[in-house]
Design an enzyme around this catalytic site. Structure first.
Site, PDB file in Angstrom:
ATOM      1  N   ASN A  23      16.716 -25.871  -4.711  1.00 60.48           N
ATOM      2  CA  ASN A  23      17.501 -25.335  -3.340  1.00 60.48           C
ATOM      3  C   ASN A  23      16.829 -24.444  -2.660  1.00 60.48           C
ATOM      4  O   ASN A  23      17.497 -23.812  -1.830  1.00 60.48           O
ATOM      5  CB  ASN A  23      18.889 -25.059  -4.046  1.00 60.48           C
ATOM      6  CG  ASN A  23      19.880 -25.025  -2.451  1.00 60.48           C
ATOM      7  OD1 ASN A  23      19.573 -25.738  -1.696  1.00 60.48           O
ATOM      8  ND2 ASN A  23      20.989 -24.317  -2.626  1.00 60.48           N
ATOM      9  N   SER A  83      29.651 -13.231  -8.516  1.00 59.79           N
ATOM     10  CA  SER A  83      30.337 -13.332  -7.075  1.00 59.79           C
ATOM     11  C   SER A  83      31.844 -12.725  -7.085  1.00 59.79           C
ATOM     12  O   SER A  83      32.481 -12.644  -8.034  1.00 59.79           O
ATOM     13  CB  SER A  83      30.314 -14.661  -6.651  1.00 59.79           C
ATOM     14  OG  SER A  83      31.012 -15.004  -5.934  1.00 59.79           O
ATOM     15  N   TYR A 112      32.419 -23.610  -9.055  1.00 63.81           N
ATOM     16  CA  TYR A 112      31.350 -22.813  -8.874  1.00 63.81           C
ATOM     17  C   TYR A 112      31.954 -21.248  -9.286  1.00 63.81           C
ATOM     18  O   TYR A 112      31.173 -20.422 -10.007  1.00 63.81           O
ATOM     19  CB  TYR A 112      31.052 -22.657  -7.328  1.00 63.81           C
ATOM     20  CG  TYR A 112      30.185 -21.139  -6.956  1.00 63.81           C
ATOM     21  CD1 TYR A 112      28.862 -21.149  -7.630  1.00 63.81           C
ATOM     22  CD2 TYR A 112      31.011 -20.383  -6.420  1.00 63.81           C
ATOM     23  CE1 TYR A 112      28.167 -19.675  -7.138  1.00 63.81           C
ATOM     24  CE2 TYR A 112      30.340 -18.939  -6.064  1.00 63.81           C
ATOM     25  CZ  TYR A 112      29.338 -18.750  -6.402  1.00 63.81           C
ATOM     26  OH  TYR A 112      28.439 -17.610  -6.095  1.00 63.81           O
ATOM     27  N   LYS A 162      30.901 -18.563 -12.546  1.00 65.37           N
ATOM     28  CA  LYS A 162      30.350 -17.212 -12.681  1.00 65.37           C
ATOM     29  C   LYS A 162      31.336 -16.334 -13.344  1.00 65.37           C
ATOM     30  O   LYS A 162      31.097 -15.686 -14.233  1.00 65.37           O
ATOM     31  CB  LYS A 162      30.531 -16.683 -11.125  1.00 65.37           C
ATOM     32  CG  LYS A 162      29.660 -17.211 -10.140  1.00 65.37           C
ATOM     33  CD  LYS A 162      28.242 -16.803 -10.640  1.00 65.37           C
ATOM     34  CE  LYS A 162      27.274 -17.318  -9.600  1.00 65.37           C
ATOM     35  NZ  LYS A 162      25.888 -16.991 -10.178  1.00 65.37           N
ATOM     36  N   GLY A 169      42.451 -23.226   1.024  1.00 64.52           N
ATOM     37  CA  GLY A 169      42.035 -22.332   0.132  1.00 64.52           C
ATOM     38  C   GLY A 169      41.353 -21.013   0.457  1.00 64.52           C
ATOM     39  O   GLY A 169      41.038 -20.202  -0.305  1.00 64.52           O
TER      40      GLY A 169
HETATM   41  C1  UD1 Z   1      32.665 -18.234   0.299  1.00 66.71           C
HETATM   42  C2  UD1 Z   1      32.943 -18.983  -0.763  1.00 66.71           C
HETATM   43  C3  UD1 Z   1      32.936 -17.911  -1.830  1.00 66.71           C
HETATM   44  C4  UD1 Z   1      31.430 -17.295  -1.829  1.00 66.71           C
HETATM   45  C5  UD1 Z   1      30.918 -16.737  -0.533  1.00 66.71           C
HETATM   46  C6  UD1 Z   1      29.718 -16.452  -0.476  1.00 66.71           C
HETATM   47  C7  UD1 Z   1      34.488 -20.724  -0.158  1.00 66.71           C
HETATM   48  C8  UD1 Z   1      35.836 -21.200  -0.365  1.00 66.71           C
HETATM   49  N1  UD1 Z   1      34.288 -19.463  -0.741  1.00 66.71           N
HETATM   50  O1  UD1 Z   1      33.634 -17.330   0.675  1.00 66.71           O
HETATM   51  O2  UD1 Z   1      33.240 -18.225  -3.037  1.00 66.71           O
HETATM   52  O3  UD1 Z   1      31.287 -16.282  -3.007  1.00 66.71           O
HETATM   53  O4  UD1 Z   1      31.352 -17.781   0.415  1.00 66.71           O
HETATM   54  O5  UD1 Z   1      29.278 -15.676   0.661  1.00 66.71           O
HETATM   55  O6  UD1 Z   1      33.684 -21.390   0.306  1.00 66.71           O
HETATM   56  N2  UD1 Z   1      34.562 -19.728   8.502  1.00 66.71           N
HETATM   57  C9  UD1 Z   1      35.158 -20.218  10.135  1.00 66.71           C
HETATM   58  N3  UD1 Z   1      34.356 -21.345  10.304  1.00 66.71           N
HETATM   59  C10 UD1 Z   1      33.313 -21.833   9.725  1.00 66.71           C
HETATM   60  C11 UD1 Z   1      33.080 -21.313   8.420  1.00 66.71           C
HETATM   61  C12 UD1 Z   1      33.754 -20.137   7.899  1.00 66.71           C
HETATM   62  O7  UD1 Z   1      36.211 -19.772  10.609  1.00 66.71           O
HETATM   63  O8  UD1 Z   1      32.766 -22.878  10.152  1.00 66.71           O
HETATM   64  C13 UD1 Z   1      35.551 -18.523   8.217  1.00 66.71           C
HETATM   65  C14 UD1 Z   1      36.196 -18.834   6.803  1.00 66.71           C
HETATM   66  O9  UD1 Z   1      37.595 -19.204   7.094  1.00 66.71           O
HETATM   67  C15 UD1 Z   1      36.265 -17.254   6.254  1.00 66.71           C
HETATM   68  C16 UD1 Z   1      34.849 -16.646   6.966  1.00 66.71           C
HETATM   69  O10 UD1 Z   1      34.811 -17.562   7.818  1.00 66.71           O
HETATM   70  O11 UD1 Z   1      37.263 -16.494   6.742  1.00 66.71           O
HETATM   71  C17 UD1 Z   1      33.841 -16.667   5.800  1.00 66.71           C
HETATM   72  O12 UD1 Z   1      33.741 -17.812   5.401  1.00 66.71           O
HETATM   73  P1  UD1 Z   1      32.610 -18.128   4.545  1.00 66.71           P
HETATM   74  O13 UD1 Z   1      31.230 -17.652   4.843  1.00 66.71           O
HETATM   75  O14 UD1 Z   1      32.445 -19.549   3.875  1.00 66.71           O
HETATM   76  O15 UD1 Z   1      32.837 -17.193   3.199  1.00 66.71           O
HETATM   77  P2  UD1 Z   1      33.995 -17.148   2.194  1.00 66.71           P
HETATM   78  O16 UD1 Z   1      35.047 -18.280   2.533  1.00 66.71           O
HETATM   79  O17 UD1 Z   1      34.424 -15.660   2.218  1.00 66.71           O
END
Ligand code: UD1
Length: 353
Positions: free
Chosen positions: A38, A128, A153, A157, A301
């Site tokens: 990856n 994590s 995932y 962990k 989620g």
């Molecule tokens: C995600 C993973 C988590 C992992 C972490 C590593 C999920 C459910 N969880 O967490 O297991 O350890 O990344 O960094 O994927 N957001 C938007 N729009 C987008 C993408 C994200 O609004 O297109 C928001 C999400 O709702 C969240 C925040 O940005 O509030 C961060 O999201 P993301 O970067 O995906 O991280 P996590 O959800 O915290």
């Protein structure tokens, strides 16, 4: 005699940044094991450009115990393993759970067997904050009890941490530190290295930079009706180089100072929550433009708000995250632009051949 540290997943996002810190700030001989499942082969050239040092990488699958053992036979005076190699896309783990359990668990077992066989006494594990599951008490400390994992995932962990703890309890000559990352983002400040995984971006910051460069359609902000200061979710974003540095401190602590325990666990976060809109505003400052985004539905989620209590890492590891949200955004943007330039050059080269 010079001591060797083995980094698994050295071509990956946190792994490559950690190798840079090891090469620049320690005297260890550093070797990597990564099968590029990856990641990109150019990463070691990029590491060399930053550090002026070459790293030997062994391109093998850690799940293959025979090959792994052969590689370990080559190492001279190995004193530690920093184990990053793992699959990490949450969505993909839901779609393909067996792949995740197979890869993340078998590679861990194989590498622990090597630690035992070759008497390698320090083991750092890339865990994590996802191990905490859906949390209501903030900030999250290492004593916060773990809820049910929200994805395969995250479950790998949790299981990984248990396997290491059980193993170490029975092999007292090996010590281990489990590092629970919150949201690592950004890129090396040189802009020469950053996140370059083959997964399509799922996390907020890589999506933002890909939208800004024109490779993705407008960003969807997942909900602005949460009970937070601006209605969007809150996370603890931490610069990947600060996460990398913590591995060096954790390694030294494991090797030299961990006296009364054989396994310990640390949160790696800044301790500050930042909302999605605050991230966008910080990005727009370096982008000097408006980011194209709209407010969409909540993502299933998503936890509303989560950030770390990092007192334990500060105190025992003598570690302090230094880089700000502005640094995270400017380095991520610098890297995205460099990557685009590189990929364009590569495309041109392919066409002309
Ligand atoms: C995600 C993973 C988590 C992992 C972490 C590593 C999920 C459910 N969880 O967490 O297991 O350890 O990344 O960094 O994927 N957001 C938007 N729009 C987008 C993408 C994200 O609004 O297109 C928001 C999400 O709702 C969240 C925040 O940005 O509030 C961060 O999201 P993301 O970067 O995906 O991280 P996590 O959800 O915290």
């Amino acid at each position: 005699m010079i001591e060797t540290i083995i980094v698994t997943g050295g071509a990956g996002y946190v792994g490559s940044h950690t190798i840079i810190e090891l090469l620049l700030n320690t005297q260890y001989n550093v070797v990597s094991i990564d099968n590029f499942s990856n990641s990109n082969h150019t990463v070691f050239e990029r590491i060399e450009a930053i550090t002026q040092k070459k790293v030997k990488n062994y391109n093998i699958d850690l799940c293959n115990k025979q090959l792994t053992e052969k590689v370990f036979e080559e190492f001279i005076n190995p004193i530690g393993i920093i184990h990053f190699a793992a699959f990490k896309a949450v969505g993909e783990s839901v779609a393909n759970p067996l792949n995740y359990y197979h890869n993340n668990i078998n590679s861990l077992i194989s590498i622990l067997e090597m630690a035992k066989k070759f008497n390698i006494s320090n083991f750092i594990f890339s865990s994590s904050s996802a191990v905490y599951g859906n949390i209501n008490t903030l900030p999250v400390s290492e004593n916060t009890s773990l809820a049910q994992a929200e994805s395969p995932y995250a479950h790998t962990k949790q299981i990984g941490e248990d396997i290491i703890t059980n193993f170490i309890n029975n092999h007292r000559n090996i010590k281990s530190i489990l590092l629970r990352y919150f949201n690592p983002v950004g890129a090396h400040l040189s802009g020469l290295i950053g996140e370059d995984s083959k997964d399509k971006p799922n996390n907020l910051v890589p999506i933002i930079t890909k939208v800004a460069i024109g490779d993705l359609p407008p960003l969807t902000v997942y909900g602005n009706d949460y009970d937070t200061r601006d209605g969007t979710c809150i996370r603890d974003y931490i610069h990947v180089s600060d996460v990398a540095t913590a591995h060096i401190n954790a390694f030294e602590y494991c090797k030299n100072s961990m006296k009364d325990k054989n396994v310990d666990v640390f949160n790696l976060g800044t301790g500050h929550g930042v909302s999605v809109l605050e991230v966008i505003i910080a990005f727009e400052k370096v982008y000097q433009n408006k980011l194209s985004y709209y407010i969409g539905d909540r993502r299933k989620g998503d936890v509303v708000s989560v950030y770390a209590n990092n007192d334990k890492a500060k105190k025992l590891l003598n570690w302090q995250p230094k880089l700000t949200v502005d640094d995270m955004m400017s380095s991520a943007w610098k890297w995205e632009q460099n990557l685009k330039l590189h990929n364009n050059k590569y495309e041109l080269l392919k066409k002309s051949n």
